[in-house]
Design a protein around this motif. Structure first.
Motif, PDB file in Angstrom:
ATOM      1  N   LEU A  23       0.763  -1.270   0.058  1.00  0.00           N
ATOM      2  CA  LEU A  23      -0.061   0.017   0.013  1.00  0.00           C
ATOM      3  C   LEU A  23       0.808   1.462  -0.136  1.00  0.00           C
ATOM      4  CD1 LEU A  23      -2.302  -1.295   2.847  1.00  0.00           C
ATOM      5  CD2 LEU A  23      -2.788  -1.295   0.195  1.00  0.00           C
ATOM      6  N   SER A  24       0.765   1.941  -1.024  1.00  0.00           N
ATOM      7  CA  SER A  24       1.724   3.250  -1.183  1.00  0.00           C
ATOM      8  C   SER A  24       1.646   4.123   0.035  1.00  0.00           C
ATOM      9  CB  SER A  24       1.396   3.739  -2.553  1.00  0.00           C
ATOM     10  OG  SER A  24       0.147   4.427  -2.656  1.00  0.00           O
ATOM     11  N   THR A  25       0.583   4.523   0.533  1.00  0.00           N
ATOM     12  CA  THR A  25       0.563   5.349   1.623  1.00  0.00           C
ATOM     13  C   THR A  25       0.757   4.891   3.113  1.00  0.00           C
ATOM     14  OG1 THR A  25      -1.931   5.410   1.999  1.00  0.00           O
ATOM     15  CG2 THR A  25      -1.123   6.862   0.441  1.00  0.00           C
ATOM     16  N   ALA A  26       1.366   3.680   3.153  1.00  0.00           N
ATOM     17  CA  ALA A  26       1.405   2.837   4.302  1.00  0.00           C
ATOM     18  C   ALA A  26       2.659   3.002   4.650  1.00  0.00           C
ATOM     19  CB  ALA A  26       1.085   1.338   4.172  1.00  0.00           C
ATOM     20  N   ARG A  27       2.837   3.146   6.060  1.00  0.00           N
ATOM     21  CA  ARG A  27       4.116   3.294   6.810  1.00  0.00           C
ATOM     22  C   ARG A  27       4.113   2.710   8.256  1.00  0.00           C
ATOM     23  NH1 ARG A  27       5.076   7.904  10.362  1.00  0.00           N
ATOM     24  NH2 ARG A  27       3.607   9.548   9.581  1.00  0.00           N
ATOM     25  N   ARG A  28       5.190   2.259   8.757  1.00  0.00           N
ATOM     26  CA  ARG A  28       5.344   1.578  10.187  1.00  0.00           C
ATOM     27  C   ARG A  28       5.574   2.784  11.143  1.00  0.00           C
ATOM     28  NH1 ARG A  28       6.673  -3.852  11.382  1.00  0.00           N
ATOM     29  NH2 ARG A  28       6.466  -4.004   8.923  1.00  0.00           N
ATOM     30  N   ILE A  29       4.832   2.677  12.276  1.00  0.00           N
ATOM     31  CA  ILE A  29       5.249   3.605  13.120  1.00  0.00           C
ATOM     32  C   ILE A  29       6.240   2.685  13.932  1.00  0.00           C
ATOM     33  CG2 ILE A  29       4.703   4.323  15.595  1.00  0.00           C
ATOM     34  CD1 ILE A  29       1.707   5.085  14.462  1.00  0.00           C
ATOM     35  N   GLU A  30       7.457   3.379  13.992  1.00  0.00           N
ATOM     36  CA  GLU A  30       8.781   2.512  14.641  1.00  0.00           C
ATOM     37  C   GLU A  30       8.819   2.912  16.122  1.00  0.00           C
ATOM     38  OE1 GLU A  30      10.793   0.636  13.269  1.00  0.00           O
ATOM     39  OE2 GLU A  30      10.083   0.670  11.112  1.00  0.00           O
ATOM     40  N   GLN A  31       9.076   1.939  16.921  1.00  0.00           N
ATOM     41  CA  GLN A  31       9.019   2.163  18.347  1.00  0.00           C
ATOM     42  C   GLN A  31      10.681   2.200  18.710  1.00  0.00           C
ATOM     43  OE1 GLN A  31       6.577   3.083  20.015  1.00  0.00           O
ATOM     44  NE2 GLN A  31       4.746   2.669  18.775  1.00  0.00           N
ATOM     45  N   GLU A  32      10.862   2.804  19.730  1.00  0.00           N
ATOM     46  CA  GLU A  32      12.485   2.845  20.402  1.00  0.00           C
ATOM     47  C   GLU A  32      12.665   1.456  20.758  1.00  0.00           C
ATOM     48  OE1 GLU A  32      14.458   4.960  24.062  1.00  0.00           O
ATOM     49  OE2 GLU A  32      13.272   6.022  22.666  1.00  0.00           O
ATOM     50  N   SER A  33      12.103   0.830  21.266  1.00  0.00           N
ATOM     51  CA  SER A  33      12.187  -0.524  21.677  1.00  0.00           C
ATOM     52  C   SER A  33      10.975  -1.623  21.147  1.00  0.00           C
ATOM     53  CB  SER A  33      12.558  -0.685  23.244  1.00  0.00           C
ATOM     54  OG  SER A  33      12.655  -2.172  23.594  1.00  0.00           O
ATOM     55  N   TRP A  34      11.362  -2.531  20.535  1.00  0.00           N
ATOM     56  CA  TRP A  34      10.225  -3.639  20.216  1.00  0.00           C
ATOM     57  C   TRP A  34      10.328  -4.751  21.432  1.00  0.00           C
ATOM     58  CZ3 TRP A  34       6.462  -2.101  16.834  1.00  0.00           C
ATOM     59  CH2 TRP A  34       7.058  -1.252  16.007  1.00  0.00           C
ATOM     60  N   ASP A  35      11.448  -4.794  21.647  1.00  0.00           N
ATOM     61  CA  ASP A  35      11.413  -6.113  22.689  1.00  0.00           C
ATOM     62  C   ASP A  35      11.349  -5.754  24.186  1.00  0.00           C
ATOM     63  OD1 ASP A  35      12.552  -7.509  20.650  1.00  0.00           O
ATOM     64  OD2 ASP A  35      14.713  -6.924  20.807  1.00  0.00           O
ATOM     65  N   GLU A  36      11.536  -4.410  24.643  1.00  0.00           N
ATOM     66  CA  GLU A  36      11.181  -4.137  25.940  1.00  0.00           C
ATOM     67  C   GLU A  36      10.124  -2.772  25.864  1.00  0.00           C
ATOM     68  OE1 GLU A  36      14.558  -3.639  28.432  1.00  0.00           O
ATOM     69  OE2 GLU A  36      15.322  -5.522  27.307  1.00  0.00           O
ATOM     70  N   PRO A  37       8.878  -3.127  25.181  1.00  0.00           N
ATOM     71  CA  PRO A  37       8.177  -1.927  25.225  1.00  0.00           C
ATOM     72  C   PRO A  37       7.859  -1.234  26.285  1.00  0.00           C
ATOM     73  CG  PRO A  37       6.839  -3.963  25.041  1.00  0.00           C
ATOM     74  CD  PRO A  37       8.227  -4.357  25.197  1.00  0.00           C
ATOM     75  N   THR A  38       7.562   0.099  26.307  1.00  0.00           N
ATOM     76  CA  THR A  38       7.106   0.856  27.572  1.00  0.00           C
ATOM     77  C   THR A  38       5.846   1.598  26.985  1.00  0.00           C
ATOM     78  OG1 THR A  38       8.570   2.561  27.195  1.00  0.00           O
ATOM     79  CG2 THR A  38       9.299   1.048  28.721  1.00  0.00           C
ATOM     80  N   LYS A  39       4.733   1.705  27.946  1.00  0.00           N
ATOM     81  CA  LYS A  39       3.479   1.998  27.392  1.00  0.00           C
ATOM     82  C   LYS A  39       3.495   3.693  27.203  1.00  0.00           C
ATOM     83  CE  LYS A  39       0.113   3.225  30.150  1.00  0.00           C
ATOM     84  NZ  LYS A  39      -0.985   2.863  31.243  1.00  0.00           N
ATOM     85  N   ASP A  40       4.323   4.387  27.771  1.00  0.00           N
ATOM     86  CA  ASP A  40       4.235   5.853  27.591  1.00  0.00           C
ATOM     87  C   ASP A  40       5.070   6.160  26.207  1.00  0.00           C
ATOM     88  OD1 ASP A  40       2.864   6.506  29.713  1.00  0.00           O
ATOM     89  OD2 ASP A  40       4.521   7.065  31.094  1.00  0.00           O
ATOM     90  N   ALA A  41       6.076   5.504  25.938  1.00  0.00           N
ATOM     91  CA  ALA A  41       6.881   5.620  24.895  1.00  0.00           C
ATOM     92  C   ALA A  41       6.040   5.361  23.567  1.00  0.00           C
ATOM     93  CB  ALA A  41       8.196   4.941  24.913  1.00  0.00           C
ATOM     94  N   TRP A  42       5.359   4.258  23.670  1.00  0.00           N
ATOM     95  CA  TRP A  42       4.551   3.491  22.669  1.00  0.00           C
ATOM     96  C   TRP A  42       3.639   4.549  22.060  1.00  0.00           C
ATOM     97  CZ3 TRP A  42       3.959  -1.905  20.806  1.00  0.00           C
ATOM     98  CH2 TRP A  42       5.027  -2.576  20.812  1.00  0.00           C
ATOM     99  N   ILE A  43       2.856   5.015  23.110  1.00  0.00           N
ATOM    100  CA  ILE A  43       1.621   5.740  23.066  1.00  0.00           C
ATOM    101  C   ILE A  43       2.183   7.219  22.412  1.00  0.00           C
ATOM    102  CG2 ILE A  43       0.066   7.384  24.331  1.00  0.00           C
ATOM    103  CD1 ILE A  43      -0.364   4.779  26.417  1.00  0.00           C
ATOM    104  N   GLY A  44       3.273   7.525  22.987  1.00  0.00           N
ATOM    105  CA  GLY A  44       4.062   8.816  22.459  1.00  0.00           C
ATOM    106  C   GLY A  44       4.381   8.956  21.178  1.00  0.00           C
ATOM    107  N   ARG A  45       4.784   7.840  20.545  1.00  0.00           N
ATOM    108  CA  ARG A  45       5.261   7.577  19.184  1.00  0.00           C
ATOM    109  C   ARG A  45       3.917   7.785  18.404  1.00  0.00           C
ATOM    110  NH1 ARG A  45      10.176   5.928  17.164  1.00  0.00           N
ATOM    111  NH2 ARG A  45      10.779   7.315  19.100  1.00  0.00           N
ATOM    112  N   ILE A  46       2.905   6.882  18.665  1.00  0.00           N
ATOM    113  CA  ILE A  46       1.786   6.968  17.999  1.00  0.00           C
ATOM    114  C   ILE A  46       1.044   8.399  17.860  1.00  0.00           C
ATOM    115  CG2 ILE A  46      -0.768   5.995  17.943  1.00  0.00           C
ATOM    116  CD1 ILE A  46       0.143   3.565  19.290  1.00  0.00           C
ATOM    117  N   VAL A  47       1.107   9.050  19.012  1.00  0.00           N
ATOM    118  CA  VAL A  47       0.740  10.670  18.733  1.00  0.00           C
ATOM    119  C   VAL A  47       1.262  11.426  18.134  1.00  0.00           C
ATOM    120  CG1 VAL A  47       0.268  12.513  20.528  1.00  0.00           C
ATOM    121  CG2 VAL A  47      -0.442  10.206  21.387  1.00  0.00           C
ATOM    122  N   GLN A  48       2.687  11.285  18.159  1.00  0.00           N
ATOM    123  CA  GLN A  48       3.856  12.112  17.296  1.00  0.00           C
ATOM    124  C   GLN A  48       3.374  11.650  15.723  1.00  0.00           C
ATOM    125  OE1 GLN A  48       7.849  10.588  17.649  1.00  0.00           O
ATOM    126  NE2 GLN A  48       8.503  12.809  17.829  1.00  0.00           N
TER     127      GLN A  48
END
Length: 183
Positions: free
Chosen positions: A30-55
């Motif tokens: 899909l040409s307009t699709a892109r992944r929201i990259e997280q700082e840590s995929w292996d040790e997720p932290t709620k606030d960091a993941w939420i912040g990246r989505i909002v950003q």
């Protein structure tokens, strides 16, 4: 809505989605699709993941459609009230993990508990399997109703990931296309 009318933001779960996962395939297709990259995929932290989505939603140029899998679904639900009103046009959510379950593994995902129960401020659909090892169908159905999401019964589909045979997942892509048409 057509895919060219929106920014499709892909939100994988814990440990990311590998190259053969349906989310990765959709990102390439899909040409307009892109992944929201997280700082840590292996040790997720709620606030960091939420912040990246909002950003990433705030940076999007077009209206946004979110595509979440597993822990990404819960992260989207936590981020929803923080997103600019009207920016997200819809969310296609797949494979909710029950992070509230006492025996849920990995323990780091339990930091995302409790699962938000407020209605999502945008149209959404939750695809759930009757044989998902990470969430009972009844729990997924209950959460979907609290969110105001349409529930889709995927039948005997495991966690709807590569391990359960859902690499290409053409049925999911057709369901996603139908969801977009209704937005």
């Amino acid at each position: 809505m057509k895919t060219s009318d929106c920014d499709i933001l892909i939100v994988p779960g814990h440990e990311n989605s590998g190259a053969d996962h349906w989310q990765s395939r959709w990102e390439r297709q899909l040409s307009t699709a892109r992944r929201i990259e997280q700082e840590s995929w292996d040790e997720p932290t709620k606030d960091a993941w939420i912040g990246r989505i909002v950003q990433d939603v705030a940076r999007a140029r077009l209206p946004v459609v979110l595509v979440g899998h597993s822990l990404g679904v819960v992260a989207i639900a936590h981020a929803a009230p923080l997103l600019a009103p009207g920016k997200v046009q819809g969310a296609f959510l797949v494979g909710l993990p029950d992070v509230e379950r006492p025996d849920f593994m990995p323990a780091i995902d339990r930091a995302f508990a409790p699962i938000p129960r407020d209605p999502l401020p945008f149209p959404s659909v939750l695809v759930a399997s009757r044989t998902d090892p990470h969430c009972d169908y009844a729990k997924a159905e209950d959460v979907a109703y609290s969110w105001g999401a349409a529930i889709v019964d995927a039948g005997d589909a495991g966690h709807i990931n590569t391990d359960s045979g859902h690499g290409p997942w053409p049925e999911g892509l057709m369901r996603f296309a139908g969801f977009l048409k209704r937005l």
